[in-house]
Scaffold this motif. Structure first.
Motif, PDB file in Angstrom:
ATOM      1  N   VAL A 239       0.802  -1.170   0.107  1.00  0.00           N
ATOM      2  CA  VAL A 239       0.078  -0.073  -0.046  1.00  0.00           C
ATOM      3  C   VAL A 239       0.781   1.297   0.039  1.00  0.00           C
ATOM      4  CG1 VAL A 239      -1.913   1.186   1.093  1.00  0.00           C
ATOM      5  CG2 VAL A 239      -1.950  -1.238   1.238  1.00  0.00           C
ATOM      6  N   VAL A 240       1.956   1.110   0.835  1.00  0.00           N
ATOM      7  CA  VAL A 240       2.907   2.383   0.664  1.00  0.00           C
ATOM      8  C   VAL A 240       3.292   2.776  -0.826  1.00  0.00           C
ATOM      9  CG1 VAL A 240       5.411   3.275   1.147  1.00  0.00           C
ATOM     10  CG2 VAL A 240       4.099   1.882   2.980  1.00  0.00           C
ATOM     11  N   GLY A 241       3.562   1.662  -1.628  1.00  0.00           N
ATOM     12  CA  GLY A 241       4.101   1.650  -2.758  1.00  0.00           C
ATOM     13  C   GLY A 241       2.827   2.203  -3.718  1.00  0.00           C
ATOM     14  N   GLN A 242       1.600   1.473  -3.577  1.00  0.00           N
ATOM     15  CA  GLN A 242       0.420   1.747  -4.436  1.00  0.00           C
ATOM     16  C   GLN A 242       0.021   3.363  -4.275  1.00  0.00           C
ATOM     17  OE1 GLN A 242      -0.952  -0.683  -6.556  1.00  0.00           O
ATOM     18  NE2 GLN A 242      -1.332   1.303  -7.390  1.00  0.00           N
ATOM     19  N   THR A 243       0.298   3.769  -3.080  1.00  0.00           N
ATOM     20  CA  THR A 243      -0.062   5.004  -2.853  1.00  0.00           C
ATOM     21  C   THR A 243       0.789   6.231  -3.615  1.00  0.00           C
ATOM     22  OG1 THR A 243      -1.091   4.611  -0.645  1.00  0.00           O
ATOM     23  CG2 THR A 243      -0.475   6.867  -0.996  1.00  0.00           C
ATOM     24  N   SER A 244       2.011   5.879  -3.395  1.00  0.00           N
ATOM     25  CA  SER A 244       3.055   6.838  -3.934  1.00  0.00           C
ATOM     26  C   SER A 244       2.931   6.793  -5.640  1.00  0.00           C
ATOM     27  CB  SER A 244       4.555   6.352  -3.609  1.00  0.00           C
ATOM     28  OG  SER A 244       5.029   5.137  -4.148  1.00  0.00           O
ATOM     29  N   LEU A 245       2.841   5.632  -6.002  1.00  0.00           N
ATOM     30  CA  LEU A 245       2.520   5.246  -7.528  1.00  0.00           C
ATOM     31  C   LEU A 245       1.420   6.087  -8.023  1.00  0.00           C
ATOM     32  CD1 LEU A 245       3.665   1.355  -7.933  1.00  0.00           C
ATOM     33  CD2 LEU A 245       5.239   3.511  -8.612  1.00  0.00           C
ATOM     34  N   SER A 246       0.281   5.974  -7.351  1.00  0.00           N
ATOM     35  CA  SER A 246      -1.026   6.442  -7.914  1.00  0.00           C
ATOM     36  C   SER A 246      -0.914   7.776  -7.685  1.00  0.00           C
ATOM     37  CB  SER A 246      -2.002   6.100  -6.970  1.00  0.00           C
ATOM     38  OG  SER A 246      -2.169   4.708  -6.837  1.00  0.00           O
ATOM     39  N   VAL A 247      -0.410   8.425  -6.993  1.00  0.00           N
ATOM     40  CA  VAL A 247      -0.231   9.952  -6.843  1.00  0.00           C
ATOM     41  C   VAL A 247       0.681  10.561  -8.064  1.00  0.00           C
ATOM     42  CG1 VAL A 247       0.488  12.149  -5.510  1.00  0.00           C
ATOM     43  CG2 VAL A 247      -0.743  10.176  -4.406  1.00  0.00           C
ATOM     44  N   LEU A 248       1.747   9.866  -8.191  1.00  0.00           N
ATOM     45  CA  LEU A 248       2.644  10.089  -9.048  1.00  0.00           C
ATOM     46  C   LEU A 248       1.989   9.854 -10.672  1.00  0.00           C
ATOM     47  CD1 LEU A 248       5.717  10.613 -10.481  1.00  0.00           C
ATOM     48  CD2 LEU A 248       6.038   8.230 -10.443  1.00  0.00           C
TER      49      LEU A 248
END
Length: 396
Positions: A239-248
Motif C-alpha cells: 500500500v505504501v508503494g501503491q499510494t506513491s505510484l498512484s499519486v505520481l
C-alpha cells in the motif's frame, strides 16, 4: 474521455526490463515465454491477460509446490510454507475462512472515519511543513502503517519497529539472508508476545478474532503467528508503494487530476485505473505445474514454474483498449492487481478504502498539487519485491 499515459513504469525486475526493451509481444498462439531467474532457474513468464487469469485460478498450478526446497525460485521475498498464500485446496480454504471472518467488509467499512482522520493528520503535517514536502515520508508511509496497527490491534507506538523489520524483509537485493533471518525472528518474537498479551486482555480487533479461532482449534499457534505476520507485511509495503505510484501517475497527467477536481464522484473508478496501470505488485507469486498443462501455444510440464506478470496482463490491449490511458469512466474487465481465483487478495477492500481516501483528501486540501521541479523530486525504490518510490516531492 480518456486521459494521457499515467506516467513512467519505473524500475522492474530485470527479466521484465529485458522483455520491454526487446519490444517483445506475447502472440495469441504462444501465451508464455521462458526466462531464467537470477539464480539460473527456468520459469515461464505469462503476460497475456486471459492466460494470466487461467494460471491464477487453475488448481493444477500449485502454490504449495512452489515453496518446496528445490522448487525454482524467483527471489527470496516469498511467503513461508505455512502461510495461507503458500497453500492449496482444503488447507488454504481452512485458513482463508478464518481470516475472512476476521476481515469482514463491515470491519473494513468501520475503519473509514479513522482512515480519513489519519489521512488529514498526515496532510496537516505536510501543510505545516510547507511546499516541497515528501509525500512518501509524510503520507504514503505512515498512513498504511497506522491503519494496519488499528486493524490488527498493534500499539501505534510500536509502528516504527515494524517499519524497519518489514522493509528489510521486502528488500530482495540490499539486505543479506542473515539480516533477513534476524529480522524475521525479531518480528516473530514481537508478534508472539503481542498474541499472548491479547489473549490475556482481548480487544475488538482482527488479531483478537484470530486468537479466538486458535483457541477453538480452527488453526494452530504457528498458523496464527504466520497469519498475523502475513497481514502486517502484505498490507504495508504494497500500500505504501501503491499510494506513491498512484499519486505520481495523477500528477504526471494534470488533465486526470483536474478531471477529478471537477468530478470527485469519479475517484473510485480512477483508483481502479491506477491500480491497473501502475501496480505496486508487478508479479504474482510463483506457481508450479502439478501435471502437464497447455498454456496458449506451449505446454508447461510437471514441475515447471510459471509466474504471471500482473503488470503486463493489466496492459493487455485485448482486455483493455488503449491500455496505457486512464479511463475515468472505468473498464469492463477486472484488473489483475489483487490477483484472481482462490488466492485473490483479502485486503483489496482495505487498500481501495485507503487509496480512495487519500485521493479525496488530497483533492480537497491541495487542488493545485504538482510535482516539484528539478532532479531528485521523484526517486524510485530499487531491489524490492514490490514497486514504489522512496521520494516524491510535491508542491502546491
Amino acid at each position: 474521455m480518456r486521459h494521457r499515459s499515467a506516467g513512467p513504469l519505473g524500475p522492474l525486475p530485470e527479466f521484465l526490463e529485458q522483455y520491454l526493451a526487446g519490444g517483445a509481444h506475447i502472440s495469441d498462439d504462444l501465451g508464455a515465454v521462458p526466462f531464467a531467474t537470477p539464480a539460473g532457474d527456468k520459469m515461464w513468464l505469462v503476460c497475456d491477460y486471459a492466460l494470466g487469469r487461467q494460471v491464477l485460478s487453475d488448481e493444477r498450478f500449485s502454490r504449495a509446490e512452489a515453496v518446496k526446497p528445490h522448487a525454482p525460485q524467483l527471489n527470496d521475498a516469498q511467503p513461508v510454507p505455512n502461510s495461507m498464500m503458500s497453500m492449496d485446496g482444503a488447507e488454504h480454504s481452512r485458513l482463508r475462512r478464518v481470516l475472512t471472518k476476521a476481515f469482514t467488509t463491515g470491519r473494513v467499512n468501520a475503519l473509514a472515519p479513522a482512515v480519513e482522520r489519519l489521512t488529514d493528520e498526515c496532510l496537516d503535517a505536510m501543510a505545516a511543513a510547507g511546499p516541497g514536502a515528501d509525500l512518501v515520508e509524510g503520507l504514503a508511509t505512515p498512513l498504511p502503517l497506522s491503519v494496519l496497527c488499528s486493524l490488527l490491534g498493534v500499539p501505534l507506538e510500536d509502528s516504527p519497529r515494524f517499519r524497519g523489520w518489514v522493509e528489510v524483509l521486502f528488500d530482495i537485493s540490499a539486505s543479506t539472508p542473515r539480516e533477513k533471518a534476524r529480522r524475521r525472528l525479531e518480528l516473530a518474537d514481537y508478534m508472539s508476545e503481542l498474541i499472548e498479551r491479547k489473549r490475556r486482555e482481548p480487544e475488538d480487533d482482527v488479531l483478537t478474532s484470530m486468537i479466538g479461532a486458535q483457541t477453538r482449534g480452527e488453526i494452530s499457534m504457528g498458523e496464527l503467528l504466520t497469519m498475523g505476520l502475513t497481514l502486517l507485511m502484505a498490507g504495508y509495503e504494497t500500500v505504501v508503494g501503491q499510494t506513491s505510484l498512484s499519486v505520481l501517475a495523477l500528477l504526471s497527467d494534470r488533465t486526470a487530476y483536474q478531471d477529478l477536481l471537477d468530478h470527485p464522484e469519479r475517484v473510485a473508478r480512477t483508483v481502479e485505473e491506477l491500480l491497473r496501470l501502475t501496480p505496486s505488485t508487478p508479479l504474482g507469486f510463483t506457481r508450479v505445474a502439478a501435471e502437464p498443462v497447455a498454456l496458449g501455444g506451449v505446454t508447461v510440464q510437471t514441475g515447471e514454474a510459471v509466474v504471471v506478470s500482473l503488470l503486463h496482463g493489466n496492459l493487455d490491449g485485448r482486455a483493455f483498449p488503449e491500455p496505457r490511458l486512464i479511463d475515468p469512466q472505468g473498464r469492463d474487465a477486472a484488473h489483475l492487481t489483487f490477483g484472481h481465483g482462490v488466492h485473490r487478495c483479502l485486503g483489496a477492500s482495505l487498500a481501495r478504502l485507503e487509496l480512495q481516501t487519500v485521493l479525496t483528501c488530497l483533492l480537497r486540501r491541495f487542488p493545485n498539487l504538482r510535482l516539484a521541479s528539478g532532479p531528485g523530486s521523484v526517486v524510485w525504490k530499487d531491489g524490492l519485491g514490490t514497486r514504489g518510490l522512496s521520494r516524491l516531492i510535491v508542491e502546491w
